[in-house]
Design a protein around this motif. Structure first.
Motif, PDB file in Angstrom:
ATOM      1  N   TYR A  41       0.836  -1.194   0.000  1.00  0.00           N
ATOM      2  CA  TYR A  41       0.000   0.000   0.000  1.00  0.00           C
ATOM      3  C   TYR A  41       0.868   1.240   0.000  1.00  0.00           C
ATOM      4  O   TYR A  41       2.063   1.202   0.294  1.00  0.00           O
ATOM      5  N   SER A  42       0.245   2.340  -0.319  1.00  0.00           N
ATOM      6  CA  SER A  42       0.819   3.662  -0.138  1.00  0.00           C
ATOM      7  C   SER A  42      -0.343   4.621   0.083  1.00  0.00           C
ATOM      8  O   SER A  42      -1.498   4.209   0.118  1.00  0.00           O
ATOM      9  N   ALA A  43       0.004   5.911   0.244  1.00  0.00           N
ATOM     10  CA  ALA A  43      -1.039   6.874   0.596  1.00  0.00           C
ATOM     11  C   ALA A  43      -0.723   8.250   0.041  1.00  0.00           C
ATOM     12  O   ALA A  43       0.438   8.621  -0.129  1.00  0.00           O
ATOM     13  N   VAL A  44      -1.803   8.986  -0.211  1.00  0.00           N
ATOM     14  CA  VAL A  44      -1.728  10.399  -0.569  1.00  0.00           C
ATOM     15  C   VAL A  44      -2.640  11.131   0.409  1.00  0.00           C
ATOM     16  O   VAL A  44      -3.828  10.808   0.503  1.00  0.00           O
ATOM     17  N   ILE A  45      -2.078  12.080   1.143  1.00  0.00           N
ATOM     18  CA  ILE A  45      -2.821  12.840   2.150  1.00  0.00           C
ATOM     19  C   ILE A  45      -2.890  14.289   1.700  1.00  0.00           C
ATOM     20  O   ILE A  45      -1.879  14.887   1.342  1.00  0.00           O
ATOM     21  N   SER A  46      -4.074  14.863   1.745  1.00  0.00           N
ATOM     22  CA  SER A  46      -4.276  16.277   1.468  1.00  0.00           C
ATOM     23  C   SER A  46      -4.448  16.978   2.809  1.00  0.00           C
ATOM     24  O   SER A  46      -5.268  16.561   3.628  1.00  0.00           O
ATOM     25  N   ALA A  47      -3.650  18.035   3.034  1.00  0.00           N
ATOM     26  CA  ALA A  47      -3.683  18.699   4.332  1.00  0.00           C
ATOM     27  C   ALA A  47      -3.491  20.198   4.188  1.00  0.00           C
ATOM     28  O   ALA A  47      -2.923  20.668   3.207  1.00  0.00           O
ATOM     29  N   GLY A  48      -3.934  20.924   5.190  1.00  0.00           N
ATOM     30  CA  GLY A  48      -3.776  22.375   5.187  1.00  0.00           C
ATOM     31  C   GLY A  48      -2.330  22.796   5.332  1.00  0.00           C
ATOM     32  O   GLY A  48      -1.782  23.500   4.480  1.00  0.00           O
ATOM     33  N   THR A  49      -1.677  22.337   6.414  1.00  0.00           N
ATOM     34  CA  THR A  49      -0.303  22.786   6.667  1.00  0.00           C
ATOM     35  C   THR A  49       0.649  21.691   7.122  1.00  0.00           C
ATOM     36  O   THR A  49       1.841  21.929   7.219  1.00  0.00           O
ATOM     37  N   ASP A  50       0.151  20.472   7.430  1.00  0.00           N
ATOM     38  CA  ASP A  50       1.052  19.457   7.978  1.00  0.00           C
ATOM     39  C   ASP A  50       0.827  18.068   7.393  1.00  0.00           C
ATOM     40  O   ASP A  50       1.655  17.562   6.673  1.00  0.00           O
ATOM     41  N   GLY A  51      -0.253  17.412   7.724  1.00  0.00           N
ATOM     42  CA  GLY A  51      -0.570  16.099   7.180  1.00  0.00           C
ATOM     43  C   GLY A  51      -0.014  14.916   7.936  1.00  0.00           C
ATOM     44  O   GLY A  51      -0.420  13.778   7.715  1.00  0.00           O
ATOM     45  N   GLN A  52       0.935  15.160   8.841  1.00  0.00           N
ATOM     46  CA  GLN A  52       1.588  14.047   9.533  1.00  0.00           C
ATOM     47  C   GLN A  52       0.644  13.281  10.459  1.00  0.00           C
ATOM     48  O   GLN A  52       0.753  12.067  10.594  1.00  0.00           O
ATOM     49  N   GLY A  53      -0.295  13.979  11.097  1.00  0.00           N
ATOM     50  CA  GLY A  53      -1.229  13.312  12.004  1.00  0.00           C
ATOM     51  C   GLY A  53      -2.101  12.301  11.275  1.00  0.00           C
ATOM     52  O   GLY A  53      -2.270  11.169  11.722  1.00  0.00           O
TER      53      GLY A  53
END
Length: 113
Positions: A41-53
């Motif tokens: 698997y892998s992932a793409v995260i959309s975030a405002g300023t960080d995304g790590q959480g």
């Protein structure tokens, strides 16, 4: 269950997965436990300023499912930190779209090895 690999696309809200994405995992986690072991698997995260959480939360879920992270996850920062920017519609840049596409291509290429 028929998928050879999983690519998760998830928005981050308040330093965690969005409610709808989290609800999906809440509903599927136990029914799928021990049925996905070893799948890449892998992932793409959309975030405002960080995304790590959100990424950490997703990785913990995938660890429980015994999935194997095979490509570096991508975090797409929208530079949204003010209330107005957070609530405004977002548009991915060409570069962000390209990095998301590369993530999927890398995952697919690993399936061909």
């Amino acid at each position: 269950l028929a998928a050879d690999a999983l690519l998760f696309f998830a928005p981050e809200n308040l330093a965690s997965l969005s409610g709808v994405m989290k609800e999906c995992f809440d509903r599927l986690y136990y029914p799928l436990l021990n049925q996905l072991n070893g799948r890449p698997y892998s992932a793409v995260i959309s975030a405002g300023t960080d995304g790590q959480g959100a990424l950490r939360q997703l990785q913990r879920i995938c660890t429980g499912w015994r999935l194997e992270l095979v490509c570096d996850p991508v975090i797409l920062l929208m530079d949204a930190s003010s209330p107005e920017a957070i609530l405004a519609p977002k548009q991915l840049t060409i570069a962000q779209l390209a990095s998301s596409e590369r993530c999927g291509e890398n995952l697919a290429a690993l399936l061909c090895l």
